[in-house]
Motif scaffolding. Sequence first.
Motif, PDB file in Angstrom:
ATOM      1  N   LEU A   1      -5.690   3.647  12.671  1.00 23.51           N
ATOM      2  CA  LEU A   1      -6.972   3.141  12.630  1.00 23.51           C
ATOM      3  C   LEU A   1      -6.169   1.995  11.978  1.00 23.51           C
ATOM      4  CD1 LEU A   1      -8.023   5.966   9.710  1.00 23.51           C
ATOM      5  CD2 LEU A   1      -8.840   5.988  12.335  1.00 23.51           C
ATOM      6  N   ALA A   2      -7.139   1.114  11.938  1.00 23.63           N
ATOM      7  CA  ALA A   2      -6.435  -0.772  12.159  1.00 23.63           C
ATOM      8  C   ALA A   2      -7.744  -0.950  10.786  1.00 23.63           C
ATOM      9  CB  ALA A   2      -6.550  -1.231  12.880  1.00 23.63           C
ATOM     10  N   CYS A   3      -7.072  -1.571  10.316  1.00 24.55           N
ATOM     11  CA  CYS A   3      -8.069  -3.018   8.977  1.00 24.55           C
ATOM     12  C   CYS A   3      -9.398  -2.052   8.318  1.00 24.55           C
ATOM     13  CB  CYS A   3      -8.941  -3.559   9.958  1.00 24.55           C
ATOM     14  SG  CYS A   3      -7.573  -4.702  11.094  1.00 24.55           S
ATOM     15  N   VAL A   4      -8.863  -0.540   7.285  1.00 24.16           N
ATOM     16  CA  VAL A   4      -9.855  -0.234   6.892  1.00 24.16           C
ATOM     17  C   VAL A   4      -9.864  -1.008   5.613  1.00 24.16           C
ATOM     18  CG1 VAL A   4      -9.777   2.184   6.195  1.00 24.16           C
ATOM     19  CG2 VAL A   4      -8.455   1.787   7.953  1.00 24.16           C
ATOM     20  N   LYS A   5     -11.146  -0.697   5.339  1.00 29.84           N
ATOM     21  CA  LYS A   5     -11.766  -1.812   4.227  1.00 29.84           C
ATOM     22  C   LYS A   5     -11.671  -0.375   2.290  1.00 29.84           C
ATOM     23  CE  LYS A   5     -15.357  -5.253   6.128  1.00 29.84           C
ATOM     24  NZ  LYS A   5     -14.578  -5.697   5.845  1.00 29.84           N
ATOM     25  N   PRO A   6     -11.748  -1.027   1.421  1.00 29.06           N
ATOM     26  CA  PRO A   6     -11.164  -0.525   0.582  1.00 29.06           C
ATOM     27  C   PRO A   6     -12.374   0.818   0.221  1.00 29.06           C
ATOM     28  CG  PRO A   6     -10.757  -2.514  -0.170  1.00 29.06           C
ATOM     29  CD  PRO A   6     -11.404  -2.515   1.178  1.00 29.06           C
ATOM     30  N   GLN A   7     -13.660   0.255   0.432  1.00 27.95           N
ATOM     31  CA  GLN A   7     -14.241   1.682   0.165  1.00 27.95           C
ATOM     32  C   GLN A   7     -14.763   2.912   0.684  1.00 27.95           C
ATOM     33  OE1 GLN A   7     -15.546  -1.548   1.086  1.00 27.95           O
ATOM     34  NE2 GLN A   7     -17.064  -1.811   2.926  1.00 27.95           N
ATOM     35  N   VAL A   8     -14.311   2.310   2.251  1.00 27.42           N
ATOM     36  CA  VAL A   8     -13.995   3.556   3.815  1.00 27.42           C
ATOM     37  C   VAL A   8     -12.495   4.279   3.429  1.00 27.42           C
ATOM     38  CG1 VAL A   8     -13.427   3.483   5.859  1.00 27.42           C
ATOM     39  CG2 VAL A   8     -15.413   2.349   4.944  1.00 27.42           C
ATOM     40  N   LYS A   9     -11.846   3.180   3.135  1.00 32.31           N
ATOM     41  CA  LYS A   9     -10.053   4.271   2.948  1.00 32.31           C
ATOM     42  C   LYS A   9     -10.420   5.260   1.366  1.00 32.31           C
ATOM     43  CE  LYS A   9      -4.961   3.001   1.979  1.00 32.31           C
ATOM     44  NZ  LYS A   9      -5.228   3.946   0.704  1.00 32.31           N
ATOM     45  N   ASP A  10     -10.827   5.029  -0.042  1.00 32.89           N
ATOM     46  CA  ASP A  10     -10.698   5.499  -0.455  1.00 32.89           C
ATOM     47  C   ASP A  10     -11.834   7.531  -0.301  1.00 32.89           C
ATOM     48  OD1 ASP A  10     -10.811   3.530  -2.594  1.00 32.89           O
ATOM     49  OD2 ASP A  10     -12.535   3.096  -3.068  1.00 32.89           O
ATOM     50  N   VAL A  11     -12.864   6.829   1.029  1.00 31.54           N
ATOM     51  CA  VAL A  11     -13.509   9.003   1.548  1.00 31.54           C
ATOM     52  C   VAL A  11     -12.195   9.110   2.141  1.00 31.54           C
ATOM     53  CG1 VAL A  11     -14.452   9.931   2.497  1.00 31.54           C
ATOM     54  CG2 VAL A  11     -15.466   7.256   1.626  1.00 31.54           C
ATOM     55  N   PHE A  12     -11.282   8.848   3.110  1.00 32.24           N
ATOM     56  CA  PHE A  12      -9.967   8.687   3.240  1.00 32.24           C
ATOM     57  C   PHE A  12      -9.207   9.738   2.542  1.00 32.24           C
ATOM     58  CE2 PHE A  12     -11.541   6.613   7.123  1.00 32.24           C
ATOM     59  CZ  PHE A  12     -11.370   7.623   8.452  1.00 32.24           C
ATOM     60  N   ASP A  13      -9.039   8.973   1.555  1.00 36.42           N
ATOM     61  CA  ASP A  13      -8.014   8.953   0.039  1.00 36.42           C
ATOM     62  C   ASP A  13      -8.617  10.375  -0.026  1.00 36.42           C
ATOM     63  OD1 ASP A  13      -6.248   6.816   0.710  1.00 36.42           O
ATOM     64  OD2 ASP A  13      -6.872   5.976  -0.779  1.00 36.42           O
ATOM     65  N   LEU A  14      -9.691  10.792  -1.144  1.00 34.58           N
ATOM     66  CA  LEU A  14     -10.341  11.165  -1.437  1.00 34.58           C
ATOM     67  C   LEU A  14     -10.525  13.050  -1.044  1.00 34.58           C
ATOM     68  CD1 LEU A  14     -12.049  12.468  -3.856  1.00 34.58           C
ATOM     69  CD2 LEU A  14     -13.926  11.641  -2.578  1.00 34.58           C
ATOM     70  N   LEU A  15      -9.949  12.537   0.654  1.00 29.51           N
ATOM     71  CA  LEU A  15     -10.678  14.085   1.600  1.00 29.51           C
ATOM     72  C   LEU A  15      -9.592  14.155   2.441  1.00 29.51           C
ATOM     73  CD1 LEU A  15     -14.063  13.547   3.114  1.00 29.51           C
ATOM     74  CD2 LEU A  15     -13.058  14.961   0.725  1.00 29.51           C
ATOM     75  N   LYS A  16      -7.948  12.823   1.548  1.00 26.07           N
ATOM     76  CA  LYS A  16      -6.722  13.758   2.156  1.00 26.07           C
ATOM     77  C   LYS A  16      -6.357  13.276   3.202  1.00 26.07           C
ATOM     78  CE  LYS A  16      -4.627  15.660  -1.967  1.00 26.07           C
ATOM     79  NZ  LYS A  16      -5.089  14.029  -2.958  1.00 26.07           N
ATOM     80  N   PHE A  17      -6.931  12.834   4.334  1.00 26.95           N
ATOM     81  CA  PHE A  17      -7.273  12.173   6.057  1.00 26.95           C
ATOM     82  C   PHE A  17      -6.302  11.027   6.126  1.00 26.95           C
ATOM     83  CE2 PHE A  17     -10.407  14.859   5.196  1.00 26.95           C
ATOM     84  CZ  PHE A  17     -10.874  15.196   7.333  1.00 26.95           C
ATOM     85  N   THR A  18      -5.834  10.863   5.079  1.00 24.70           N
ATOM     86  CA  THR A  18      -4.760   9.761   5.032  1.00 24.70           C
ATOM     87  C   THR A  18      -3.599  10.366   5.323  1.00 24.70           C
ATOM     88  OG1 THR A  18      -4.359  10.062   2.412  1.00 24.70           O
ATOM     89  CG2 THR A  18      -5.646   7.883   4.015  1.00 24.70           C
ATOM     90  N   LEU A  19      -3.802  11.839   5.155  1.00 24.39           N
ATOM     91  CA  LEU A  19      -2.122  12.353   5.923  1.00 24.39           C
ATOM     92  C   LEU A  19      -2.608  12.447   7.238  1.00 24.39           C
ATOM     93  CD1 LEU A  19      -1.662  14.992   3.144  1.00 24.39           C
ATOM     94  CD2 LEU A  19      -0.663  13.060   3.313  1.00 24.39           C
ATOM     95  N   LEU A  20      -3.732  12.560   7.803  1.00 20.13           N
ATOM     96  CA  LEU A  20      -3.747  12.938   9.099  1.00 20.13           C
ATOM     97  C   LEU A  20      -3.676  11.491   9.871  1.00 20.13           C
ATOM     98  CD1 LEU A  20      -6.828  15.435   8.076  1.00 20.13           C
ATOM     99  CD2 LEU A  20      -4.370  16.108   9.463  1.00 20.13           C
ATOM    100  N   PHE A  21      -4.228  10.464   9.670  1.00 22.69           N
ATOM    101  CA  PHE A  21      -4.188   9.177  10.721  1.00 22.69           C
ATOM    102  C   PHE A  21      -3.884   8.180  10.044  1.00 22.69           C
ATOM    103  CE2 PHE A  21      -8.401  11.288  10.758  1.00 22.69           C
ATOM    104  CZ  PHE A  21      -8.955  11.243  12.240  1.00 22.69           C
ATOM    105  N   PRO A  22      -2.272   7.784  10.394  1.00 19.56           N
ATOM    106  CA  PRO A  22      -1.216   6.961  10.714  1.00 19.56           C
ATOM    107  C   PRO A  22      -2.266   5.198   9.938  1.00 19.56           C
ATOM    108  CG  PRO A  22      -0.945   7.602  12.427  1.00 19.56           C
ATOM    109  CD  PRO A  22      -1.640   8.460  12.495  1.00 19.56           C
TER     110      PRO A  22
END
Length: 112
Positions: A79-100
Amino acid sequence: MDLQITSQAAGSVTVLKMAGKLDAQSAPAANDQLKALIGSGKTKVVLDLDGLTYISSAGLGILNANQAEARKAGGMIRLACVKPQVKDVFDLLKFTLLFPMFGTVQDALKDF
């Protein structure tokens, strides 16, 4: 705004630029496009999310399923150029561990 997806080749990597909302309504079409791409052997994908303003659990679900398919085939979705409001959803559900995640498309491309 409906989801708009444009595709561009960058060597052996495909860059998909997403703009709008990736939600329950738009997720099936996005899933079809990702499945077709990965199924055709283009398993190295950068999602440019600079224009993505919202993602729902349905959107995360299709990204997760396609990440699994890409990995099985020896590739990966970055993933590239992820806006903060979208990144918050990834963070909340721990999807940041699945997607560089990368700040720019160029940085994501260099990681392949």
